[in-house]
Design a protein around this motif. Sequence first.
Motif, PDB file in Angstrom:
ATOM      1  N   ASP A   9       0.863  -1.178   0.000  1.00 26.52           N
ATOM      2  CA  ASP A   9       0.000   0.000   0.000  1.00 26.52           C
ATOM      3  C   ASP A   9       0.898   1.227   0.000  1.00 26.52           C
ATOM      4  O   ASP A   9       1.921   1.243   0.682  1.00 26.52           O
ATOM      5  N   ASP A  38       5.017   0.393  -3.254  1.00 28.36           N
ATOM      6  CA  ASP A  38       4.657   0.539  -4.665  1.00 28.36           C
ATOM      7  C   ASP A  38       4.728  -0.812  -5.375  1.00 28.36           C
ATOM      8  O   ASP A  38       5.157  -1.811  -4.793  1.00 28.36           O
ATOM      9  N   ASP A  57      -3.028  -3.149  -2.441  1.00 26.87           N
ATOM     10  CA  ASP A  57      -3.863  -1.985  -2.724  1.00 26.87           C
ATOM     11  C   ASP A  57      -4.101  -1.889  -4.224  1.00 26.87           C
ATOM     12  O   ASP A  57      -3.177  -2.085  -5.022  1.00 26.87           O
ATOM     13  N   ILE A  58      -5.320  -1.591  -4.623  1.00 22.10           N
ATOM     14  CA  ILE A  58      -5.631  -1.600  -6.048  1.00 22.10           C
ATOM     15  C   ILE A  58      -5.207  -0.310  -6.746  1.00 22.10           C
ATOM     16  O   ILE A  58      -4.906  -0.306  -7.937  1.00 22.10           O
ATOM     17  N   ARG A  59      -5.164   0.794  -6.001  1.00 20.80           N
ATOM     18  CA  ARG A  59      -4.823   2.084  -6.615  1.00 20.80           C
ATOM     19  C   ARG A  59      -3.581   2.665  -5.961  1.00 20.80           C
ATOM     20  O   ARG A  59      -3.615   3.091  -4.803  1.00 20.80           O
ATOM     21  N   MET A  60      -2.478   2.650  -6.714  1.00 24.33           N
ATOM     22  CA  MET A  60      -1.213   3.194  -6.239  1.00 24.33           C
ATOM     23  C   MET A  60      -0.597   4.027  -7.346  1.00 24.33           C
ATOM     24  O   MET A  60      -0.852   3.781  -8.532  1.00 24.33           O
ATOM     25  N   SER A  64      -0.296   0.127 -10.925  1.00 23.81           N
ATOM     26  CA  SER A  64      -1.493  -0.139 -10.137  1.00 23.81           C
ATOM     27  C   SER A  64      -1.483  -1.553  -9.569  1.00 23.81           C
ATOM     28  O   SER A  64      -0.704  -2.414 -10.009  1.00 23.81           O
ATOM     29  N   THR A  85      -8.968  -2.227  -0.857  1.00 23.53           N
ATOM     30  CA  THR A  85      -9.130  -0.885  -1.402  1.00 23.53           C
ATOM     31  C   THR A  85     -10.306  -0.139  -0.807  1.00 23.53           C
ATOM     32  O   THR A  85     -11.228  -0.759  -0.260  1.00 23.53           O
ATOM     33  N   PHE A  87     -11.881   1.870  -2.926  1.00 19.78           N
ATOM     34  CA  PHE A  87     -12.632   2.152  -4.139  1.00 19.78           C
ATOM     35  C   PHE A  87     -13.076   0.846  -4.780  1.00 19.78           C
ATOM     36  O   PHE A  87     -12.392   0.307  -5.648  1.00 19.78           O
ATOM     37  N   ASP A  92     -13.357  -2.320 -11.140  1.00 19.87           N
ATOM     38  CA  ASP A  92     -12.142  -2.735 -10.436  1.00 19.87           C
ATOM     39  C   ASP A  92     -12.258  -4.176  -9.938  1.00 19.87           C
ATOM     40  O   ASP A  92     -11.313  -4.962 -10.025  1.00 19.87           O
TER      41      ASP A  92
END
Length: 210
Positions: A9, A38, A57-60, A64, A85, A87, A92
Amino acid sequence: MTVRILLVDDETLVRAGLALLLDGADNGAMTVVGQAADGAGALSMVGALQPDVVLLDIRMPGMSGIEVLRELSRRPETPAVLMLTAFDTTEDVRAALASGARGFLRKTESPAGLVSAVRSAADGHTALSDGIVARLLPGLPDGRAAVARELLSDREDTIAALVAQGRTNEQISRELHLALPTVKTYLSRIMDKLDASNRVQVAVTYLGRD
């Protein structure tokens, strides 16, 4: 068996909170072996640390979580990956499951639910936060659920129902008094008939058939 966990994350506080919850959880059967901020770090650590479960984590920024998951799926041995996540868009969720995620959890998941999901993933189960399966059902291809009802034999239907309830192959074997290789053969046929690439997709299709 100790479950080795890698946390991925970009938010330091999120990683710290997850580590606090999971390290030593399940009566000491879980251990956090690494943390990455990352996608590149995640891919490197998976190779070096050989975790059993990755919370991703799905959004980085940059790479991604979906891109990391797809890269991991190309490797000969892939850990169980739980997407975590804030989101949880249907797009997603579908992308994550299609790319081989073992489950999809909201960051609002309870501590007990998180520990249970990690244990389930390590044991070969799937894990979805409440409501996610219901959100996926409307997106099934037209007629897919009805076709599923017609394609499956009675025995396949029974096994698909147990998969949808989260049973492992070993549990199905014991419950139905079938040899484990037989269960695996049935599951392979079910996946072929439902055009599913994993157990989550079998569950989603089966649950949406009525």
